[in-house]
Design an enzyme around this catalytic site. Structure first.
Site, PDB file in Angstrom:
ATOM      1  N   CYS A  32       2.941 -19.863   5.636  1.00  0.00           N
ATOM      2  CA  CYS A  32       1.661 -20.439   6.306  1.00  0.00           C
ATOM      3  C   CYS A  32       1.275 -19.707   7.626  1.00  0.00           C
ATOM      4  O   CYS A  32       0.318 -19.446   7.998  1.00  0.00           O
ATOM      5  CB  CYS A  32       1.787 -21.791   6.114  1.00  0.00           C
ATOM      6  N   HIS A  82       3.239 -27.471   9.094  1.00  0.00           N
ATOM      7  CA  HIS A  82       2.290 -26.651   8.417  1.00  0.00           C
ATOM      8  C   HIS A  82       1.001 -26.353   9.359  1.00  0.00           C
ATOM      9  O   HIS A  82       0.585 -26.964  10.051  1.00  0.00           O
ATOM     10  CB  HIS A  82       1.792 -27.357   7.118  1.00  0.00           C
ATOM     11  N   ASP A 137      -7.682 -22.966   4.925  1.00  0.00           N
ATOM     12  CA  ASP A 137      -6.053 -22.784   4.816  1.00  0.00           C
ATOM     13  C   ASP A 137      -5.795 -21.831   3.523  1.00  0.00           C
ATOM     14  O   ASP A 137      -5.811 -22.342   2.175  1.00  0.00           O
ATOM     15  CB  ASP A 137      -5.542 -24.164   4.409  1.00  0.00           C
TER      16      ASP A 137
END
Length: 297
Positions: free
Chosen positions: A77, A116, A133
């Site tokens: 991520c 995250h 995202d």
């Protein structure tokens, strides 16, 4: 606002070639949706660097080299969303870095740390920012950004999402991204549904929870190092690789390979041979496994 070294024109060109984007490069909602989806489809999620004991670099030049110009790698991520944020800034969009608690399967959200990375994107002319995202390594990930609006269902690229508020301690509102586990919507379709009920074809599952507190690049340097090196981190102990397919989703979680299809069918098999695992990543995920990486326990 997110600030980084601007990409050179040839770096942006390389990025758009990598994701197959031939559309406009405007600071508008249509471009944001299109580039978000193209990125999600083109660059896989993978943790092979932490798996072989290496902390991934978040320097823009290193992200371009690995995720873009290499053409046979992905990232997790922090890599995906740091790269994507820089691209959006180069397009003229405003980006705020957010940090979320991944709460899939959690009984209490507070049990999960903020590990995250997600993005809040301001689009000129739009009444509210969007949650974007491209780096959430799960089948419930966003494929297109969604407006920061509570209790409204959004359908995009075959997935259904909504944002809801949840109670918590603290002065800021807690937002929760939820995905629908039932039937899937169609690409580009948007609909509305109250978050309190009236759903007849499946359940909603919380994916991650976040506030709108802005984070800085220095915060992610610390979080990235922790996730890559902590012996309790799942990313350092087993392979976790995913990519979208034309018909669904492909996931390698340790030795377990899962194929999920748009019609709801799921196929699973366990890989038992290191050579087979490398072949699967090469042929089915489009990933060249670095030397020194052991994929199976």
């Amino acid at each position: 606002m997110f600030e980084t070294t601007p990409f050179a024109a040839d770096e942006l060109d390389s990025y758009f070639r990598r994701i197959g984007w031939e559309g406009d490069r405007r600071a508008d909602a249509e471009t944001l949706r299109g580039v978000h989806l193209a990125h999600s489809r083109a660059i896989p999620f993978e943790n092979l660097d932490p798996l072989r004991g290496t902390v991934p670099s978040l320097a823009p030049s290193d992200l371009i080299a690995k995720l873009v110009r290499d053409g046979r790698r992905g990232g997790y991520c922090y890599e995906h969303n740091t790269l994507f944020a820089a691209v959006l800034e180069a397009l003229g969009l405003g980006v705020t870095l957010l940090t979320a608690r991944v709460v899939v399967g959690a009984q209490r959200f507070e049990e999960r740390p903020r590990t995250h990375m997600a993005l809040l994107v301001d689009v000129p002319g739009e009444p509210r920012p969007c949650l974007a995202d491209v780096g959430f390594g799960a089948p419930g990930a966003l494929l297109e950004p969604v407006p920061l609006t509570a209790d409204v269902e959004f359908r995009g690229a075959g997935r259904r999402h909504r944002l809801v508020h949840a109670p918590h301690r603290g002065p800021l509102e807690l937002w929760v991204l939820e995905t629908h586990l039932g039937t899937r919507g169609t690409r580009g379709e948007q609909g509305e549904q109250g978050a309190s009920g009236e759903d007849r074809d499946g359940d909603w599952q919380a994916q991650y929870a976040f506030t709108l507190e802005p984070f800085e690049r220095s915060d992610y340097e610390v979080i990235n190092w922790h996730i890559a090196t902590n012996p309790r981190s799942p990313f350092g102990s087993r392979a976790y690789v995913q990519r979208l397919t034309p018909d669904g989703h492909l996931l390698l979680n340790g030795p377990l390979l899962t194929e999920s299809h748009a019609d709801g069918t799921v196929k699973q098999r366990e890989l038992t041979d290191e050579a087979e695992a490398r072949r699967v990543l090469d042929e089915e995920f489009g990933i060249a496994v670095p030397d020194g990486t052991r994929l199976l326990p």
